[in-house]
Design an enzyme around this catalytic site. Structure first.
Site, PDB file in Angstrom:
ATOM      1  N   GLY A 102      33.213  39.048  43.371  1.00 48.38           N
ATOM      2  CA  GLY A 102      33.397  40.274  42.593  1.00 48.38           C
ATOM      3  C   GLY A 102      33.612  39.998  41.114  1.00 48.38           C
ATOM      4  O   GLY A 102      33.277  40.834  40.264  1.00 48.38           O
ATOM      5  N   GLU A 105      30.319  39.641  39.730  1.00 45.70           N
ATOM      6  CA  GLU A 105      29.694  40.973  39.774  1.00 45.70           C
ATOM      7  C   GLU A 105      30.175  41.858  38.616  1.00 45.70           C
ATOM      8  O   GLU A 105      29.387  42.600  38.028  1.00 45.70           O
ATOM      9  CB  GLU A 105      29.960  41.635  41.135  1.00 45.70           C
ATOM     10  CG  GLU A 105      29.198  40.926  42.252  1.00 45.70           C
ATOM     11  CD  GLU A 105      29.534  41.463  43.633  1.00 45.70           C
ATOM     12  OE1 GLU A 105      30.721  41.392  44.012  1.00 45.70           O
ATOM     13  OE2 GLU A 105      28.624  41.960  44.319  1.00 45.70           O
ATOM     14  N   GLU A 125      30.460  34.768  48.691  1.00 47.67           N
ATOM     15  CA  GLU A 125      30.853  35.695  49.767  1.00 47.67           C
ATOM     16  C   GLU A 125      30.404  35.239  51.152  1.00 47.67           C
ATOM     17  O   GLU A 125      31.125  35.423  52.134  1.00 47.67           O
ATOM     18  CB  GLU A 125      30.297  37.095  49.487  1.00 47.67           C
ATOM     19  CG  GLU A 125      31.068  37.885  48.429  1.00 47.67           C
ATOM     20  CD  GLU A 125      30.603  37.607  47.008  1.00 47.67           C
ATOM     21  OE1 GLU A 125      29.873  36.616  46.795  1.00 47.67           O
ATOM     22  OE2 GLU A 125      30.956  38.381  46.110  1.00 47.67           O
TER      23      GLU A 125
HETATM   24  N1  3HC Z   1      41.976  36.683  46.712  1.00 45.33           N
HETATM   25  C1  3HC Z   1      43.276  36.485  46.961  1.00 45.33           C
HETATM   26  N2  3HC Z   1      43.882  35.303  46.803  1.00 45.33           N
HETATM   27  C2  3HC Z   1      43.135  34.282  46.368  1.00 45.33           C
HETATM   28  C3  3HC Z   1      41.770  34.419  46.074  1.00 45.33           C
HETATM   29  C4  3HC Z   1      41.185  35.691  46.253  1.00 45.33           C
HETATM   30  N3  3HC Z   1      39.896  35.914  45.979  1.00 45.33           N
HETATM   31  N4  3HC Z   1      41.292  33.228  45.662  1.00 45.33           N
HETATM   32  C5  3HC Z   1      42.328  32.379  45.679  1.00 45.33           C
HETATM   33  N5  3HC Z   1      43.439  33.010  46.103  1.00 45.33           N
HETATM   34  C6  3HC Z   1      44.779  32.450  46.233  1.00 45.33           C
HETATM   35  C7  3HC Z   1      44.833  31.311  47.230  1.00 45.33           C
HETATM   36  O1  3HC Z   1      45.040  31.797  48.528  1.00 45.33           O
HETATM   37  C8  3HC Z   1      46.005  30.510  46.724  1.00 45.33           C
HETATM   38  O2  3HC Z   1      47.176  31.175  47.147  1.00 45.33           O
HETATM   39  P1  3HC Z   1      48.498  30.322  47.549  1.00 45.33           P
HETATM   40  O3  3HC Z   1      48.863  29.581  46.302  1.00 45.33           O
HETATM   41  O4  3HC Z   1      49.448  31.377  47.960  1.00 45.33           O
HETATM   42  O5  3HC Z   1      48.065  29.416  48.657  1.00 45.33           O
HETATM   43  C9  3HC Z   1      45.904  30.674  45.205  1.00 45.33           C
HETATM   44  O6  3HC Z   1      45.085  31.834  45.006  1.00 45.33           O
HETATM   45  C10 3HC Z   1      45.254  29.505  44.489  1.00 45.33           C
HETATM   46  O7  3HC Z   1      44.036  29.204  45.152  1.00 45.33           O
HETATM   47  P2  3HC Z   1      43.579  27.689  45.404  1.00 45.33           P
HETATM   48  O8  3HC Z   1      44.696  26.912  45.961  1.00 45.33           O
HETATM   49  O9  3HC Z   1      42.322  27.766  46.179  1.00 45.33           O
HETATM   50  O10 3HC Z   1      43.319  27.212  43.910  1.00 45.33           O
HETATM   51  P3  3HC Z   1      42.154  26.292  43.351  1.00 45.33           P
HETATM   52  O11 3HC Z   1      42.405  26.162  41.902  1.00 45.33           O
HETATM   53  O12 3HC Z   1      42.011  25.064  44.184  1.00 45.33           O
HETATM   54  O13 3HC Z   1      40.804  27.126  43.550  1.00 45.33           O
HETATM   55  C11 3HC Z   1      39.335  29.045  43.457  1.00 45.33           C
HETATM   56  C12 3HC Z   1      40.594  28.322  42.868  1.00 45.33           C
HETATM   57  C13 3HC Z   1      38.090  28.220  43.152  1.00 45.33           C
HETATM   58  C14 3HC Z   1      39.246  30.384  42.784  1.00 45.33           C
HETATM   59  C15 3HC Z   1      39.499  29.169  44.989  1.00 45.33           C
HETATM   60  O14 3HC Z   1      40.762  29.744  45.243  1.00 45.33           O
HETATM   61  C16 3HC Z   1      38.459  30.054  45.636  1.00 45.33           C
HETATM   62  O15 3HC Z   1      37.381  29.574  45.917  1.00 45.33           O
HETATM   63  N6  3HC Z   1      38.824  31.308  45.896  1.00 45.33           N
HETATM   64  C17 3HC Z   1      37.962  32.239  46.597  1.00 45.33           C
HETATM   65  C18 3HC Z   1      36.884  32.750  45.704  1.00 45.33           C
HETATM   66  C19 3HC Z   1      35.998  33.707  46.458  1.00 45.33           C
HETATM   67  O16 3HC Z   1      35.569  33.454  47.557  1.00 45.33           O
HETATM   68  N7  3HC Z   1      35.712  34.844  45.823  1.00 45.33           N
HETATM   69  C20 3HC Z   1      34.895  35.853  46.437  1.00 45.33           C
HETATM   70  C21 3HC Z   1      35.769  36.811  47.131  1.00 45.33           C
HETATM   71  S1  3HC Z   1      34.840  37.992  48.075  1.00 45.33           S
HETATM   72  C22 3HC Z   1      34.337  39.149  46.945  1.00 45.33           C
HETATM   73  O17 3HC Z   1      34.527  38.988  45.791  1.00 45.33           O
HETATM   74  C23 3HC Z   1      33.686  40.367  47.510  1.00 45.33           C
HETATM   75  C24 3HC Z   1      32.951  41.144  46.481  1.00 45.33           C
HETATM   76  O18 3HC Z   1      31.591  40.816  46.536  1.00 45.33           O
HETATM   77  C25 3HC Z   1      33.083  42.628  46.707  1.00 45.33           C
END
Ligand code: 3HC
Ligand code: NAI
Length: 699
Positions: A102, A105, A125
């Site tokens: 997102g 996006e 995603e």
């Molecule tokens: N939502 C909520 N919490 C999230 C999050 C998210 N998207 N991404 C990360 N977090 C949280 C983690 O759970 C973690 O929480 P904690 O400290 O309580 O365990 C904290 O943020 C830090 O995350 P990381 O330990 O993973 O930190 P890094 O620095 O190693 O990595 C990152 C950062 C690359 C951003 C990794 O967290 C990541 O890949 N996150 C997911 C990204 C993702 O998949 N985004 C797409 C979401 S789906 C979407 O957007 C739908 C849309 O199309 C409508």
């Protein structure tokens, strides 16, 4: 609490700061804040353009995953992005850190994007079982073309800023570490008419390349192996070509909601959070890790060499000790080869490899070379006497405070620790083969292991880019203890009438990359044979034993390395073919026991295999060998090829319903005895109508 979105004006440009630590996820409050800020920009006479950027370490890393599975609250992200795109004043996205899902996006809805050179963008995603649901499948192909959109969206890979520039995803890449300054400069250029912005939703995507879509469908079907979201994402991207923008957006939303409701989404999100939750252990809260600036490895065979390469790749100097000069040379050869493989795959530069070999990696035959090392990992033969001798010698030379770790697969870490005068410094680090590739590290905590030694194990895993799971001491810890149990279930099915080949095929169809018999051939049948002999004296007399594997081993067929095991292998081949002689051995064993073979359906095979795994996992949790069910899930996902989209065995059990699993176990224990007796924890949870997930929350 600070406002998650702040609005201010600097020299005629509106600055919209998203501030929702740790990763600026698009929670309801952020979505509402963005919508309000854009409305304010539209009506603000003081602002000619706007910049959206992320406060702290990153731009927006995506939707707030914690909100998934709950009813969605307004404003919806696609509407917020539509409002940004519709704004009559130019809006620039200034990217740093990771602009994912997102987050990207939102940026695609802006009229231009600038990125710091260190930034990464992506639409990950599908790795969470969904697809980009806020216009990513409609806007990315319009901006970057179908090939790039198919690649990024079906793989979920993160793309560095320079590649994003080449693909047209960002308009400019800027050096430095100030995204806001870069965004303001670009916004000014747009406002002054020196650069032009675009509404990506208005770009004509051009004609659909049918062959390209057919090709990606065929490729993805193979690579996704049972995972549905990448295939559905292709349908959504195709809508960008088949439908006008608004209808394409509606189609994307519809497919997004379908995936959001799927079990695969639940499994993959569970995996995401479980992999982060495993690091939450009591020792990490109680103690800080010890400093580790150098690593020693004892034994440079399959595992020792791989462990050395994992540490070297992470920038840690390694001293490897072997028995004699010939063994040192062999180990050096393996390490060089693994580093060369890294160079060939583009993971390592030639210069870095040469530096590692000449500066960071040293070898010795004398343990005194390890006298100043911070952490030593032993990877010698799996034999208690040999290991005790190694630890006694280490105890004599290692400096005070050095951590002494064993890579044993099964042996008692307490007994190994007792061979030293410093059991508080002794721990198990169970790496997986190949150790420079596999992500799992079981950190095996013995009775006297100090908390800071455990914390160091977790810190080291992070440095090596591995996932550490805390395990207690028992035969096989979490992973291999489970493996032994479900392997037995597979052996029982073979003896009762299923063929190893049918079992392997059924489990591959379930989602494992390989079936258990093909895995045994790969690992070497001699290893499990030695384990069976070791355990023979202490085996529960009620246990059913199957002699088929022993008969195969007695012929000297140890799997791939000898050209035959359960399968027959052409020289050098990694995939084998069914062996009629093995089938004859199986038939003879059945006959000797008077077993009349019966047929099994694939569903029955999966059901028994999973019931055995889940039942043993429940015992492992109950005994405290695993802290929580999620630790079992991560072990199986990161170390044993359990299909990620099923979330792990405990998550899978929860979705089946524990009463269903219990009923299957009761039926099997009535039919086939003691092996299947349900674990007390499983019985209790099923009786209470509870799930394993209910045990994942620690206070
Ligand atoms: N939502 C909520 N919490 C999230 C999050 C998210 N998207 N991404 C990360 N977090 C949280 C983690 O759970 C973690 O929480 P904690 O400290 O309580 O365990 C904290 O943020 C830090 O995350 P990381 O330990 O993973 O930190 P890094 O620095 O190693 O990595 C990152 C950062 C690359 C951003 C990794 O967290 C990541 O890949 N996150 C997911 C990204 C993702 O998949 N985004 C797409 C979401 S789906 C979407 O957007 C739908 C849309 O199309 C409508
Ligand atoms: P291996 O046989 O390939 O290597 C063992 C090495 O240790 C040999 O090179 C040998 O020369 C050396 N060695 C033996 N005694 C020594 C001593 N006293 N001092 C210095 N070096 C000595 O064995 P492998 O497969 O690497 O296994 C090592 C350990 O790792 C075992 O405990 C095994 O259970 C464990 N392990 C193995 C896995 C695998 O898949 N092979 C996976 C995870 C753990």
């Amino acid at each position: 609490m600070t406002d998650p979105v702040r609005y201010s004006v600097q020299d005629g440009i509106a600055v919209i700061a998203v501030d929702n630590p740790p990763v600026n996820a698009l929670s309801q409050a952020v979505r509402a804040g963005l919508a309000e800020a854009v409305a304010r920009l539209s009506g603000d006479d003081q602002a000619r353009a706007g910049v959206i950027y992320g406060a702290g370490r990153t731009f927006i890393a995506g939707a707030d995953i914690r909100e998934f599975g709950k009813p969605m609250a307004e404003p919806f992200l696609p509407d917020v992005i539509a409002a940004i795109e519709a704004c009559e004043k130019p809006v620039v996205a200034a990217l740093h850190g990771t602009a994912l899902g997102g987050g990207l996006e939102v940026a695609l809805g802006c009229h231009a994007r600038v990125a710091l050179a260190s930034a990464k963008v992506g639409l990950p995603e599908v790795t969470l079982g969904i697809l980009p649901g806020a216009g990513g499948t409609q806007r990315l192909p319009r901006i970057a073309g179908a090939a790039a959109a198919l690649d990024l969206i079906t793989s979920g890979r993160h793309v560095a800023a320079v590649e994003a520039l080449k693909l047209g995803i960002v308009d400019a890449v800027v050096d430095g570490d100030d995204p806001l300054a870069a965004g303001l400069a670009h916004a000014r250029r747009l406002a002054d008419g020196e650069a032009t912005g675009r509404r990506s939703g208005e770009i004509d995507p051009g004609a659909k390349d049918e062959a390209l879509f057919a090709d990606w469908r065929a490729k993805t079907k193979k690579s996704a192996r049972g995972q549905i979201s990448p295939m559905v994402a292709i349908d959504a991207i195709e809508a960008a070509y088949d439908l006008p923008f608004n209808e394409g957006m509606a189609r994307e939303r519809e497919l997004f909601k379908e995936l959001m409701a799927s079990d695969q989404r639940a499994g993959l999100i569970h995996a995401f959070f479980a992999e982060r939750a495993v690091a939450k252990i009591p020792e990490a809260e109680a103690a800080s890790p010890r400093e580790v600036a150098s690593i020693g490895v004892i034994g440079g065979g399959t595992m020792g060499s791989g462990i050395a390469v994992a540490a070297l790749n992470a920038g840690l100097p390694v001293t490897l000790v072997e028995r004699d000069e010939a063994s040192v040379e062999r180990a050096r050869g393996i390490v060089s080869k693994l580093l060369d493989d890294g160079v060939r795959r583009g993971k390592l530069s030639e210069a870095r490899r040469d530096q590692i070999l000449s500066r960071d990696f040293s070898t010795a035959t004398d343990y005194s070379a390890l006298a100043e090392t911070d952490l030593v990992i032993e990877a010698v033969f799996e034999d208690m006497d040999v290991k005790k001798d190694v630890f006694r010698r280490l105890d004599g030379i290692a400096k005070a405070g050095a951590i002494l770790a064993t890579n044993t697969s099964y042996l008692d870490v307490n007994e190994i620790a007792a061979a030293t005068s410093r059991p508080q410094d002794v721990i198990g680090f169970h790496f997986f083969s190949p150790a420079h590739v596999m992500r799992l590290l079981e950190v095996v905590v013995a009775d006297k292991t100090a908390a800071d030694v455990v914390a160091t194990g977790f810190a080291l895993a992070k440095k090596l880019r591995k996932v550490a799971v805390r395990a207690g001491v028992c035969d096989g810890f979490i992973g291999n203890r489970l493996l032994n149990t479900y392997r037995k279930a597979a052996d029982y099915m073979v003896e009762d009438g299923a063929s190893p080949y049918q079992i392997d095929a059924a489990l591959v169809a379930f989602g494992f990359p390989m079936g258990p018999f093909a895995v045994s051939d790969l690992a070497g049948l001699d290893i499990a044979w030695a384990g069976r002999k070791r355990r023979a004296a202490t085996r529960d007399p009620r246990e059913r034993t199957v002699g088929i594997a022993d008969r195969i081993c007695e012929r000297g067929w140890f799997g791939q390395k000898t050209g035959r095991g359960y399968y027959l292998y052409e020289p050098g081949a990694r995939r084998g073919s069914p062996d009629p002689e093995v089938e004859a051995i199986i038939a003879a064993e059945r006959e000797a026991k008077g077993i009349v073979p019966r047929s099994f359906t694939d569903e029955e095979i999966v059901s028994r295999y999973m019931a055995a795994m889940i039942n043993e996992a429940a015992k492992i949790v109950e005994e405290g060998i695993a802290l929580r069910p999620l630790d079992v899930d991560v072990t199986m996902l990161a170390g044993y090829g359990f299909p990620r989209w099923r979330g792990g065995p405990m998550q899978y059990a929860d979705r089946l319903g524990l009463d269903t699993v219990l009923a299957e176990l009761r039926r099997l224990s009535a039919e086939d005895g003691f092996f299947w007796e349900p674990a007390p924890l499983l019985v209790r949870l099923a009786d209470e109508g509870q799930t394993f997930a209910s045990l994942n929350e620690r206070d």
